[in-house]
Design a protein around this motif. Structure first.
Motif, PDB file in Angstrom:
ATOM      1  N   PRO A   1       2.002  -6.873 -17.592  1.00 33.46           N
ATOM      2  CA  PRO A   1       3.213  -7.527 -17.086  1.00 33.46           C
ATOM      3  C   PRO A   1       2.865  -8.494 -15.981  1.00 33.46           C
ATOM      4  N   SER A   2       3.752  -9.443 -15.732  1.00 30.50           N
ATOM      5  CA  SER A   2       3.471 -10.503 -14.772  1.00 30.50           C
ATOM      6  C   SER A   2       3.733 -10.092 -13.329  1.00 30.50           C
ATOM      7  N   ASP A   3       4.384  -8.949 -13.122  1.00 32.94           N
ATOM      8  CA  ASP A   3       4.658  -8.532 -11.753  1.00 32.94           C
ATOM      9  C   ASP A   3       4.230  -7.082 -11.551  1.00 32.94           C
ATOM     10  N   THR A   4       4.257  -6.634 -10.328  1.00 31.59           N
ATOM     11  CA  THR A   4       3.795  -5.288 -10.017  1.00 31.59           C
ATOM     12  C   THR A   4       4.654  -4.671  -8.936  1.00 31.59           C
ATOM     13  N   GLU A   5       4.787  -3.391  -8.997  1.00 30.17           N
ATOM     14  CA  GLU A   5       5.514  -2.650  -7.981  1.00 30.17           C
ATOM     15  C   GLU A   5       4.543  -1.929  -7.050  1.00 30.17           C
ATOM     16  N   ALA A   6       3.348  -2.458  -6.905  1.00 33.58           N
ATOM     17  CA  ALA A   6       2.315  -1.786  -6.116  1.00 33.58           C
ATOM     18  C   ALA A   6       2.781  -1.485  -4.693  1.00 33.58           C
ATOM     19  N   VAL A   7       3.410  -2.456  -4.035  1.00 29.70           N
ATOM     20  CA  VAL A   7       3.818  -2.255  -2.634  1.00 29.70           C
ATOM     21  C   VAL A   7       4.935  -1.224  -2.516  1.00 29.70           C
TER      22      VAL A   7
ATOM     23  N   VAL B   1       5.838   1.112  -4.549  1.00 33.84           N
ATOM     24  CA  VAL B   1       5.350   2.423  -5.008  1.00 33.84           C
ATOM     25  C   VAL B   1       4.506   3.088  -3.927  1.00 33.84           C
ATOM     26  N   TYR B   2       3.612   2.326  -3.317  1.00 33.31           N
ATOM     27  CA  TYR B   2       2.760   2.889  -2.263  1.00 33.31           C
ATOM     28  C   TYR B   2       3.601   3.324  -1.066  1.00 33.31           C
ATOM     29  N   LEU B   3       4.558   2.485  -0.677  1.00 28.39           N
ATOM     30  CA  LEU B   3       5.434   2.841   0.442  1.00 28.39           C
ATOM     31  C   LEU B   3       6.204   4.122   0.133  1.00 28.39           C
ATOM     32  N   TYR B   4       6.688   4.236  -1.084  1.00 27.40           N
ATOM     33  CA  TYR B   4       7.447   5.432  -1.470  1.00 27.40           C
ATOM     34  C   TYR B   4       6.549   6.674  -1.413  1.00 27.40           C
ATOM     35  N   GLU B   5       5.316   6.560  -1.892  1.00 28.41           N
ATOM     36  CA  GLU B   5       4.394   7.704  -1.879  1.00 28.41           C
ATOM     37  C   GLU B   5       4.135   8.182  -0.449  1.00 28.41           C
ATOM     38  N   GLN B   6       3.922   7.237   0.452  1.00 25.91           N
ATOM     39  CA  GLN B   6       3.640   7.611   1.841  1.00 25.91           C
ATOM     40  C   GLN B   6       4.892   8.132   2.547  1.00 25.91           C
TER      41      GLN B   6
ATOM     42  N   ARG C   1       0.741  12.025  10.911  1.00 22.62           N
ATOM     43  CA  ARG C   1       0.114  10.831  11.485  1.00 22.62           C
ATOM     44  C   ARG C   1      -0.468   9.930  10.410  1.00 22.62           C
ATOM     45  N   VAL C   2      -1.121  10.529   9.416  1.00 26.04           N
ATOM     46  CA  VAL C   2      -1.720   9.730   8.342  1.00 26.04           C
ATOM     47  C   VAL C   2      -0.642   8.973   7.575  1.00 26.04           C
ATOM     48  N   ALA C   3       0.443   9.658   7.221  1.00 23.00           N
ATOM     49  CA  ALA C   3       1.519   9.005   6.476  1.00 23.00           C
ATOM     50  C   ALA C   3       2.152   7.893   7.296  1.00 23.00           C
ATOM     51  N   ALA C   4       2.412   8.161   8.575  1.00 16.61           N
ATOM     52  CA  ALA C   4       3.006   7.132   9.438  1.00 16.61           C
ATOM     53  C   ALA C   4       2.073   5.943   9.585  1.00 16.61           C
ATOM     54  N   ARG C   5       0.780   6.213   9.717  1.00 10.68           N
ATOM     55  CA  ARG C   5      -0.202   5.137   9.881  1.00 10.68           C
ATOM     56  C   ARG C   5      -0.290   4.287   8.622  1.00 10.68           C
ATOM     57  N   LYS C   6      -0.282   4.916   7.463  1.00 12.78           N
ATOM     58  CA  LYS C   6      -0.365   4.161   6.215  1.00 12.78           C
ATOM     59  C   LYS C   6       0.884   3.337   5.977  1.00 12.78           C
ATOM     60  N   LEU C   7       2.032   3.893   6.302  1.00 18.06           N
ATOM     61  CA  LEU C   7       3.275   3.129   6.182  1.00 18.06           C
ATOM     62  C   LEU C   7       3.243   1.911   7.097  1.00 18.06           C
ATOM     63  N   ARG C   8       2.864   2.144   8.340  1.00 21.16           N
ATOM     64  CA  ARG C   8       2.842   1.049   9.315  1.00 21.16           C
ATOM     65  C   ARG C   8       1.842  -0.027   8.912  1.00 21.16           C
ATOM     66  N   SER C   9       0.658   0.394   8.493  1.00 25.20           N
ATOM     67  CA  SER C   9      -0.375  -0.557   8.103  1.00 25.20           C
ATOM     68  C   SER C   9       0.075  -1.398   6.915  1.00 25.20           C
ATOM     69  N   THR C  10       0.702  -0.759   5.933  1.00 26.53           N
ATOM     70  CA  THR C  10       1.159  -1.477   4.741  1.00 26.53           C
ATOM     71  C   THR C  10       2.244  -2.483   5.097  1.00 26.53           C
TER      72      THR C  10
ATOM     73  N   VAL D   1      -3.325  -0.092  -1.690  1.00 19.98           N
ATOM     74  CA  VAL D   1      -2.093  -0.636  -2.270  1.00 19.98           C
ATOM     75  C   VAL D   1      -2.410  -1.441  -3.522  1.00 19.98           C
ATOM     76  N   VAL D   2      -3.435  -2.268  -3.436  1.00 15.69           N
ATOM     77  CA  VAL D   2      -3.771  -3.197  -4.514  1.00 15.69           C
ATOM     78  C   VAL D   2      -4.553  -2.515  -5.638  1.00 15.69           C
ATOM     79  N   ARG D   3      -5.200  -1.400  -5.333  1.00 14.34           N
ATOM     80  CA  ARG D   3      -6.121  -0.768  -6.268  1.00 14.34           C
ATOM     81  C   ARG D   3      -5.556  -0.540  -7.673  1.00 14.34           C
ATOM     82  N   PRO D   4      -4.301  -0.100  -7.837  1.00 16.19           N
ATOM     83  CA  PRO D   4      -3.815   0.131  -9.206  1.00 16.19           C
ATOM     84  C   PRO D   4      -3.808  -1.112 -10.088  1.00 16.19           C
ATOM     85  N   VAL D   5      -3.818  -2.294  -9.482  1.00  5.57           N
ATOM     86  CA  VAL D   5      -3.791  -3.531 -10.283  1.00  5.57           C
ATOM     87  C   VAL D   5      -5.033  -4.384 -10.024  1.00  5.57           C
TER      88      VAL D   5
END
Length: 288
Positions: free
Chosen positions: A2-8, A10-15, A38-47, A199-203
């Motif tokens: 597909p031409s688009d991705t929900e990577a961002v 999806v990653y935000l939802y997981e964290q 802390r890990v979840a908050a850090r990953k959310l903030r970084s993304t 975030v980008v790894r799945p695509v």
């Protein structure tokens, strides 16, 4: 494909889900829950900071600022936990004849006070209206984040990689406290670059996964280096307080010296790992 991705989104939802699970675990008194928060908050903030142009800059910045607040409220409890485990493990490696006085009891008392204060602070933050509002804001942000073209993910990813390169270059010629602070900054930039790659790894392809693996190795090494910096500050604090309480502080000095030597070896390891990263495979688009 597909031409688009929900990577961002999806990653935000997981964290976000990880954050909520860790929050419930914290209220249940589960071990390691502060770390997971802390890990979840850090990953959310970084993304949000890396991909804010795809999420909506204004809202992303506002939520990231609140996640920074949350991380600060959780930090004392987790830092005490890590320092206690590392210093007690170091003490296990000291020959018994070089351990003078009831140091374990002294350390336990000190860390218990720090840990209890940190856990109380974390509990207050997680029970606050401010945290409840943050949770609502994250959920709303995820709901409004739209799929995007794969190529649109590349520019923020390149920017994160360049920041890592610049931070490492800035360590040249430094020593002492300045070098330790600069390496801590490299660690933070490596962490953000790694999370961006997650975030980008799945695509993405194999070359980005290889590059991410090398970045993770650097992050791990510099994490251990930063732990040694924190441990030395903690040991110095215990030595000063112990001296005023007529404790024999020789063993604290011994542990301090060992941490200094370990930090030197970790800096050498980082130099080797950085060469591996810069000479290893990476996608052509990440070089541009």
């Amino acid at each position: 494909m597909p031409s688009d991705t929900e990577a961002v989104p999806v990653y935000l939802y997981e964290q976000f889900e990880r954050l909520r699970r860790a929050e419930m675990a914290f209220h249940d008194g589960a071990d390691d829950s502060v770390h997971q928060l802390r890990v979840a908050a850090r990953k959310l903030r970084s993304t949000l900071r890396t991909f804010k142009t795809l999420v909506g800059k204004k809202n992303a910045d506002a939520v990231a600022a609140e996640l920074k607040w949350l991380g600060g409220e959780l930090a004392p409890a987790r830092d005490a936990e890590v320092s206690q485990a590392r210093i007690e493990a170091g003490l296990d490696d000291v020959p018994p004849e070089l351990v003078f006085g009831p140091l374990r009891q002294y350390l336990a008392r000190g860390f218990t006070r720090t840990s209890q204060a940190g856990l109380a602070r974390a509990a207050e933050a997680l029970s606050s209206t401010r945290y409840a509002t943050l949770v609502q804001s994250i959920a709303a942000l995820i709901e409004t984040t739209q799929p995007t073209e794969r190529k649109a993910l590349r520019r923020p990813m390149r920017k994160a990689a360049r920041k890592l390169d610049r931070a490492t270059a800035a360590t040249a010629g430094l020593s002492g406290d300045e070098l330790e602070k600069a390496l801590h900054n490299v660690r933070k930039k490596a962490k953000r670059a790694r999370y961006a790659a997650d975030v980008v790894r799945p695509v993405s392809g194999k070359k980005l996964r290889t590059w991410r693996k090398h970045v993770k190795a650097i992050q791990r090494t510099l994490g251990q280096h930063q732990d040694s910096v924190v441990d030395r500050a903690t040991l110095r604090h215990f030595a000063i307080d112990g001296f005023s309480e007529n404790q024999n502080t020789f063993t604290f000095g011994l542990l301090y010296g060992r941490d200094e030597a370990a930090a030197s070896m970790l800096r050498d390891r980082f130099a080797d790992e950085w060469r591996t990263l810069t000479t290893g495979a990476r996608p052509a688009w990440l070089k541009n």
